[in-house]
Design an enzyme around this catalytic site. Structure first.
Site, short mmCIF file in Angstrom:
data_model
loop_
_atom_site.label_atom_id
_atom_site.label_comp_id
_atom_site.label_asym_id
_atom_site.label_seq_id
_atom_site.Cartn_x
_atom_site.Cartn_y
_atom_site.Cartn_z
N ASP A 158 -77.54 -10.61 4.49
CA ASP A 158 -77.28 -9.74 3.35
C ASP A 158 -77.26 -10.51 2.03
O ASP A 158 -77.87 -10.07 1.04
CB ASP A 158 -75.95 -9.01 3.55
N VAL A 186 -76.05 -4.18 1.32
CA VAL A 186 -77.44 -3.97 1.76
C VAL A 186 -77.48 -3.66 3.25
O VAL A 186 -78.25 -2.80 3.70
CB VAL A 186 -78.31 -5.19 1.41
N ASP A 187 -76.67 -4.35 4.04
CA ASP A 187 -76.59 -4.05 5.46
C ASP A 187 -76.15 -2.61 5.71
O ASP A 187 -76.70 -1.91 6.57
CB ASP A 187 -75.61 -5.00 6.15
N VAL A 188 -75.16 -2.16 4.95
CA VAL A 188 -74.64 -0.81 5.13
C VAL A 188 -75.72 0.22 4.77
O VAL A 188 -75.95 1.19 5.50
CB VAL A 188 -73.38 -0.60 4.28
N GLY A 191 -78.30 0.31 7.42
CA GLY A 191 -77.80 1.04 8.58
C GLY A 191 -77.90 2.54 8.39
O GLY A 191 -78.25 3.27 9.34
#
Length: 400
Positions: A158, A186-188, A191
């Protein structure tokens, strides 16, 4: 089974109420780890999907070792935060037995989710093309950092994507260093995109019987999520920079120091600005040529900030928040995380849920306190069936 603090609607939607999840009957073989993939599969599990989390022997998901902080049993709160409602199976994908068990699991699943480095699943004989030849209805979701092409070798962390994807260049004070966000945003976001892509593919599969491959990557997800900043470049060729907490196109739309702590003010139109000027005791501001329109205020942001700061420093943030909200001006104090949860509680919004251990659970499956799923469905609300699993806790049942 889950109980929601001070939110009866969430309690009514738990498994004890006998309700069915919107995704009941959907099985997901989850080979992902860390954040983007596990967050996506947890959201789907909350809505009823049966998620089987595949983990490495002895190690499991990387985030199991990411502490402090940890709960009373020494389990990483990072891992606990994105792995409820899942069953854990340990498979050694470096062995023929492990691969055979993986294939058997996939054969019984509707969706496969993975975020290995691009090409890994193909080398294991678990690539989408090979699997779909045997299982035409299978949906495979691959999550990568920079895509499966020229960026395949770039690690998908991230922080790296925030830096290389431009988010850090627009985050932080103008005179300071580029900054990352306070969470792996960014990961969230990726997802969420993965979950949306999976559900679109499920809809298509249910209509046609045909599975497909879903691909999302962190860089593309970030560029999409940068919305107005990205559009400024795509449409007008403007390369945005850092403005601290200010907004490039609206003013006043930032935080201001008060007598005790900062206050966020989000004025979206000229009427709200006139009300703000009246509320802070300086109605002439709305008739000042520098501040008549939003474009004027953006052009003279620094001068406006100085004037408002002088007025706002006279009282605390809670005082001004109450005054401005009563007048119709969007405003609120900069809360700490605990204060944010308390605000949600006061407003009757989902905040924290407690998932009790199921009968017969071992120490690895003790009750777990979780952040509530924010999606409210009137007929099939989110359910909290299982605490985050101990490593390999369900291996025997699943392999059998």
């Amino acid at each position: 089974m889950g109980t929601q603090h001070d939110t009866p609607d969430q309690r009514a939607g738990g498994p004890d109420a006998g309700g069915r999840g919107a995704l009941d009957g959907l099985r997901i073989a989850d080979f992902s780890r860390v954040l983007a993939g596990p967050y996506a599969t947890m959201l789907l599990a909350d809505l009823g999907a049966d998620v089987v989390k595949v983990e490495r022997p002895g190690i499991g998901d990387d985030t199991r070792a990411w502490y402090p902080p940890a709960d009373q049993d020494g389990t990483s709160t990072y891992f606990l935060g994105v792995n409820r409602n899942k069953r854990s199976v340990v498979l050694d994908l470096t062995t023929e037995d492990g691969l055979a068990q993986a294939r058997a699991l996939i054969a019984r699943s509707d969706v496969l989710v993975e975020n290995f480095r691009p090409g890994t699943m193909e080398r294991l004989g678990l690539g989408h093309r090979e699997l779909r030849a045997r299982h035409p209805g299978l949906i495979s979701c691959s999550i990568s950092g920079f895509g499966s092409g020229a960026g395949a070798a770039i690690p998908g962390y991230d922080l790296l994507v925030q830096a290389m994807g431009g988010l850090m260049s627009v985050t932080g004070d103008a005179a300071g260093e580029p900054m990352k966000t306070g969470v792996a945003l960014v990961d969230v976001i990726t997802g969420l995109h993965a979950a949306l892509g999976i559900m679109a593919a499920v809809r298509h599969r249910d209509t046609t019987g045909e599975g497909q491959r879903v691909e999302v990557n962190l860089l593309g997800s970030l560029l999409s999520a940068m919305v107005n900043q990205a559009s400024a470049f795509a449409v007008a060729g403007v390369v945005p920079g850092r403005l601290g907490n200010a907004h490039p196109s609206i003013a006043p739309y930032e935080t201001f120091p008060c007598a005790d702590r900062p206050l966020a003010i989000a004025v979206g139109n000229d009427r709200q600005f006139a009300v703000l000027a009246e509320a802070v005791g300086d109605p002439q501001l709305a008739r000042d040529d520098r501040f008549r329109t939003n474009a004027d205020r953006v052009a003279h942001r620094a001068a406006l900030r100085d004037i408002l700061t002088e007025r706002l420093r006279a009282q605390g943030a809670d005082h001004w928040s109450a005054v401005l909200l009563a007048a119709g001006v969007p405003a609120g104090p900069v809360n700490t995380v605990d204060e944010a949860f308390e605000l949600a509680r006061k407003l009757g919004l989902p905040g924290i849920v407690d998932i009790p251990a199921t009968p017969g659970d071992t120490a690895e499956q003790r009750p777990s306190r979780q952040v509530a799923n924010p999606i409210a469905l009137s007929a099939t609300p989110a359910q909290y069936r299982l605490p985050p699993p101990g490593l390999g806790r369900h291996t025997a049942d699943i392999v059998r």
